[in-house]
Design a protein around this motif. Structure first.
Motif, mmCIF file in Angstrom:
data_model
loop_
_atom_site.group_PDB
_atom_site.id
_atom_site.type_symbol
_atom_site.label_atom_id
_atom_site.label_comp_id
_atom_site.label_asym_id
_atom_site.label_seq_id
_atom_site.Cartn_x
_atom_site.Cartn_y
_atom_site.Cartn_z
ATOM 1 N N VAL A 157 0.817 -1.212 0.000
ATOM 2 C CA VAL A 157 0.000 0.000 0.000
ATOM 3 C C VAL A 157 0.859 1.274 0.000
ATOM 4 O O VAL A 157 0.412 2.328 -0.444
ATOM 5 C CB VAL A 157 -0.991 -0.014 1.181
ATOM 6 N N LEU A 158 2.127 1.178 0.455
ATOM 7 C CA LEU A 158 3.033 2.329 0.420
ATOM 8 C C LEU A 158 4.102 2.183 -0.667
ATOM 9 O O LEU A 158 5.160 2.796 -0.593
ATOM 10 C CB LEU A 158 3.704 2.555 1.776
ATOM 11 N N ASP A 159 3.815 1.391 -1.679
ATOM 12 C CA ASP A 159 4.798 1.209 -2.756
ATOM 13 C C ASP A 159 5.149 2.519 -3.451
ATOM 14 O O ASP A 159 6.201 2.630 -4.084
ATOM 15 C CB ASP A 159 4.267 0.213 -3.802
ATOM 16 N N PHE A 160 4.261 3.501 -3.360
ATOM 17 C CA PHE A 160 4.536 4.817 -3.932
ATOM 18 C C PHE A 160 4.491 5.888 -2.851
ATOM 19 O O PHE A 160 4.086 7.016 -3.080
ATOM 20 C CB PHE A 160 3.588 5.096 -5.105
ATOM 21 N N GLY A 161 4.974 5.487 -1.677
ATOM 22 C CA GLY A 161 5.204 6.406 -0.595
ATOM 23 C C GLY A 161 3.942 6.983 0.006
ATOM 24 O O GLY A 161 2.818 6.541 -0.262
ATOM 25 N N ALA A 162 4.155 8.000 0.844
ATOM 26 C CA ALA A 162 3.036 8.665 1.509
ATOM 27 C C ALA A 162 2.069 9.305 0.525
ATOM 28 O O ALA A 162 0.851 9.238 0.730
ATOM 29 C CB ALA A 162 3.558 9.690 2.511
ATOM 30 N N PRO A 163 2.565 9.930 -0.579
ATOM 31 C CA PRO A 163 1.599 10.473 -1.544
ATOM 32 C C PRO A 163 0.692 9.395 -2.138
ATOM 33 O O PRO A 163 -0.506 9.620 -2.328
ATOM 34 C CB PRO A 163 2.497 11.106 -2.614
ATOM 35 N N GLY A 164 1.257 8.224 -2.427
ATOM 36 C CA GLY A 164 0.445 7.133 -2.952
ATOM 37 C C GLY A 164 -0.586 6.652 -1.957
ATOM 38 O O GLY A 164 -1.727 6.325 -2.319
ATOM 39 N N LEU A 165 -0.198 6.598 -0.682
ATOM 40 C CA LEU A 165 -1.160 6.203 0.353
ATOM 41 C C LEU A 165 -2.274 7.235 0.474
ATOM 42 O O LEU A 165 -3.457 6.871 0.549
ATOM 43 C CB LEU A 165 -0.450 6.027 1.691
ATOM 44 N N ARG A 166 -1.920 8.513 0.479
ATOM 45 C CA ARG A 166 -2.954 9.549 0.580
ATOM 46 C C ARG A 166 -3.937 9.466 -0.578
ATOM 47 O O ARG A 166 -5.159 9.589 -0.391
ATOM 48 C CB ARG A 166 -2.299 10.937 0.628
ATOM 49 N N ASP A 167 -3.422 9.218 -1.787
ATOM 50 C CA ASP A 167 -4.303 9.084 -2.952
ATOM 51 C C ASP A 167 -5.218 7.878 -2.803
ATOM 52 O O ASP A 167 -6.396 7.919 -3.186
ATOM 53 C CB ASP A 167 -3.478 8.960 -4.232
ATOM 54 N N THR A 168 -4.678 6.789 -2.263
ATOM 55 C CA THR A 168 -5.472 5.568 -2.067
ATOM 56 C C THR A 168 -6.617 5.823 -1.099
ATOM 57 O O THR A 168 -7.774 5.455 -1.364
ATOM 58 C CB THR A 168 -4.584 4.436 -1.542
ATOM 59 N N LEU A 169 -6.304 6.450 0.016
ATOM 60 C CA LEU A 169 -7.341 6.758 1.006
ATOM 61 C C LEU A 169 -8.410 7.659 0.404
ATOM 62 O O LEU A 169 -9.614 7.449 0.616
ATOM 63 C CB LEU A 169 -6.712 7.424 2.227
ATOM 64 N N ALA A 170 -7.975 8.654 -0.378
ATOM 65 C CA ALA A 170 -8.930 9.589 -0.987
ATOM 66 C C ALA A 170 -9.820 8.882 -2.000
ATOM 67 O O ALA A 170 -11.036 9.136 -2.070
ATOM 68 C CB ALA A 170 -8.182 10.742 -1.653
ATOM 69 N N ALA A 171 -9.247 7.984 -2.803
ATOM 70 C CA ALA A 171 -10.029 7.268 -3.814
ATOM 71 C C ALA A 171 -11.078 6.376 -3.161
ATOM 72 O O ALA A 171 -12.231 6.309 -3.607
ATOM 73 C CB ALA A 171 -9.104 6.442 -4.706
ATOM 74 N N LEU A 172 -10.680 5.677 -2.104
ATOM 75 C CA LEU A 172 -11.638 4.805 -1.408
ATOM 76 C C LEU A 172 -12.720 5.623 -0.717
ATOM 77 O O LEU A 172 -13.906 5.275 -0.765
ATOM 78 C CB LEU A 172 -10.902 3.928 -0.401
ATOM 79 N N ASP A 173 -12.327 6.720 -0.089
ATOM 80 C CA ASP A 173 -13.313 7.575 0.570
ATOM 81 C C ASP A 173 -14.331 8.121 -0.430
ATOM 82 O O ASP A 173 -15.544 8.123 -0.171
ATOM 83 C CB ASP A 173 -12.612 8.735 1.281
ATOM 84 N N ALA A 174 -13.834 8.570 -1.590
ATOM 85 C CA ALA A 174 -14.743 9.127 -2.602
ATOM 86 C C ALA A 174 -15.705 8.073 -3.125
ATOM 87 O O ALA A 174 -16.834 8.392 -3.515
ATOM 88 C CB ALA A 174 -13.937 9.732 -3.754
ATOM 89 N N ALA A 175 -15.267 6.808 -3.125
ATOM 90 C CA ALA A 175 -16.101 5.715 -3.618
ATOM 91 C C ALA A 175 -17.020 5.153 -2.537
ATOM 92 O O ALA A 175 -17.823 4.251 -2.815
ATOM 93 C CB ALA A 175 -15.223 4.596 -4.173
ATOM 94 N N GLY A 176 -16.886 5.635 -1.313
ATOM 95 C CA GLY A 176 -17.715 5.124 -0.228
ATOM 96 C C GLY A 176 -17.274 3.766 0.278
ATOM 97 O O GLY A 176 -18.071 3.032 0.878
ATOM 98 N N ILE A 177 -16.005 3.411 0.058
ATOM 99 C CA ILE A 177 -15.477 2.124 0.508
ATOM 100 C C ILE A 177 -14.681 2.347 1.790
ATOM 101 O O ILE A 177 -13.718 3.123 1.815
ATOM 102 C CB ILE A 177 -14.579 1.479 -0.578
#
Length: 328
Positions: free
Chosen positions: A91-111
């Motif tokens: 989940v951090l393969d692309f560092g903290a920015p990648g993790l932040r994007d992941t959290l944002a994408a899931l939040d926007a999708a309601g997951i």
């Protein structure tokens, strides 16, 4: 609690990401989709970052870095994935920015998501899903993989927790489960990305740890990481799924262990008691999962029947699935 569907690793990066450009979201799930949709709650381990950030993790050597575009979240939505575990070694393969994007994408999708966050408090916090008529489900996620991904009090990362039954670790598990109950959880799913790859059986410490997790109040232990399905143990009337294998990936196939043969695990409780566990054998191809048939079904059925029997969990083979049923 109605039926809970538990998936192993869902990796949407690399070759999968390329293949998804030519697939409709429902196509990835194939004829397994109806079996997902008829569950009441679906949990998967998301084994990649959802980000366009291109700089990979550099703080330590890693052979593989997995990412998919944030828009790939629609493939999770197609299967109505309710919650993802993020405590893993990608989940951090692309560092903290990648993790932040992941959290944002899931939040926007309601997951909902658990197991990684902006700091240790967020990474270790449960995710909650409310099920009408069945109560509130808490998902707790942790990993013993990739210790340098671990969140701290002031830095983002994963909920890192060695899966060993020592006093300090078990005290942390107990506090986390107690906090989930205090926040209104009627059911607790403890999801754990632990152990080595390509092993068919959990080591003794892992068994002791999983049993203690159940004793400390978890209702379901959901394991993953080995890329292979491992056996199921019923402990104090609660299921321990030691490893739920892979589900979506582009991984090379071991010709002996056959990590392209897996299962969808469905767990059902009724009146507070574990009633039934169903294993639906599946086969994995690049960016696709399908119901297993013929030789594939036979091989999966034989392996899972054998591995579960080692834990005293007899499986009954049906036409399309295997199941364990609680005695009356």
């Amino acid at each position: 609690m109605p039926t809970l569907a538990l998936l192993g690793d869902v990796m949407l990066g690399r070759g999968v990401a390329a293949a998804l450009r030519h697939l409709r979201p429902q196509q990835m799930w194939g004829d397994v989709l109806p079996h997902l949709l008829d569950a009441d709650l679906r949990i998967a381990n998301l084994e990649c970052a959802l980000t366009r950030h291109a700089r990979p993790w550099t703080r330590s050597w890693k052979p593989y870095h997995f990412r998919a575009a944030p828009a790939a979240v629609r493939f999770l939505q197609a299967a109505r994935i309710d919650a993802c575990t993020l405590a893993n070694n990608h989940v951090l393969d692309f560092g903290a920015p990648g993790l932040r994007d992941t959290l944002a994408a899931l939040d926007a999708a309601g997951i909902r998501h658990a197991g990684a966050g902006r700091d240790l408090e967020a990474a270790s916090a449960p995710a909650f899903v409310d099920l009408p008529g069945a109560g509130r489900v808490a998902l707790i996620a942790c990993t013993d993989n990739q210790p340098d991904f671990a969140a701290t009090a002031h830095a983002p990362g994963t909920h890192y927790l060695p899966a060993i039954p020592d006093a300090a670790t078990l005290a942390h598990v107990a506090r986390t489960i107690e906090q989930a109950r205090a926040a209104g959880a009627d059911w607790v799913v403890f999801s754990n990305h632990r152990g080595a790859n390509f092993v068919e059986r959990p080591e003794p410490d892992a068994r002791r740890f999983a049993r203690r997790v159940i004793e400390l109040g978890a209702d379901v232990y959901h394991g993953h990481s080995a890329h292979l399905c491992q056996g199921i143990e019923i402990h104090r009337g609660r299921p321990i799924l030691y490893d739920t294998g892979d589900f979506i990936d582009d991984y090379a196939v071991d010709p002996v262990l056959r990590n392209d043969r897996s299962c969808l695990f469905k767990v059902r409780f009724a009146d507070g008691r574990l009633q039934r566990i169903e294993l639906i054998p599946v086969t994995l191809r690049l960016a696709r999962v399908a119901l297993a048939h013929g030789e594939d079904f036979d091989a999966i059925a034989e392996r899972m029947t054998r591995l579960c029997a080692e834990f005293g969990t007899p499986l009954v083979r049906g036409v399309h699935a295997l199941h364990w049923e609680a005695s009356a």
